[in-house]
Design a protein around this motif. Sequence first.
Motif, PDB file in Angstrom:
ATOM      1  N   ALA A 144       0.834  -1.199   0.000  1.00 50.85           N
ATOM      2  CA  ALA A 144       0.000   0.000   0.000  1.00 50.85           C
ATOM      3  C   ALA A 144       0.873   1.257   0.000  1.00 50.85           C
ATOM      4  CB  ALA A 144      -0.930   0.003   1.216  1.00 50.85           C
ATOM      5  N   GLU A 157      -4.904  -2.677  -1.451  1.00 53.32           N
ATOM      6  CA  GLU A 157      -4.071  -2.904  -0.257  1.00 53.32           C
ATOM      7  C   GLU A 157      -4.300  -1.819   0.785  1.00 53.32           C
ATOM      8  OE1 GLU A 157      -2.099  -4.927  -3.697  1.00 53.32           O
ATOM      9  OE2 GLU A 157      -2.869  -2.908  -3.389  1.00 53.32           O
ATOM     10  N   GLY A 158      -4.430  -0.573   0.328  1.00 49.06           N
ATOM     11  CA  GLY A 158      -4.710   0.524   1.261  1.00 49.06           C
ATOM     12  C   GLY A 158      -6.054   0.348   1.931  1.00 49.06           C
TER      13      GLY A 158
END
Length: 170
Positions: A144, A157-158
Amino acid sequence: MPDTHEWLVTGMDCPSCAAKIKGAVGQLPGIETVEISVMSRKLRVTATAHATLPADIESRVKSLGYGIEAIAQAGGVPNPHTEADEHATQADAPWYRTGKGHLVLLTAALLSVAWGLALLLPASGNWPFIVACLAGLIPIALRAFAAIRAGQPFSIEGLCCANTCQGFPV
């Protein structure tokens, strides 16, 4: 006259991965078009002649955590053996033999240990589970942050990191 280059990209497993790579490469100076396919694992970039070096594109993709290898050698002659060929065999391997599969198995093992500790040592509370979640979150958080550094702040991912952190108080 624009230059066109092609690569094989390994480690992509969803359209979000392709969008992240496309956005990050598209921000490099002199890039005219970026085409990427998750299914064929091919990245094709057209850039203003000598504005962006292929090494810069490869570096950007690697910084996001993906593997990349040029499809053709200088002069357009196909490269008979590339590092991406070796990664392709990993992509064709069973899921549990891939890097992401190892992460899933490691996280499952850590959660199993946490569950065992919760049964054997009830006084430990939720701490074993929190430690297991954080250990599994580290590689995702690294990807991220790599996406953020490459100019792609909104990645899957974040989102995973944000949701995991929001779930800790619960």
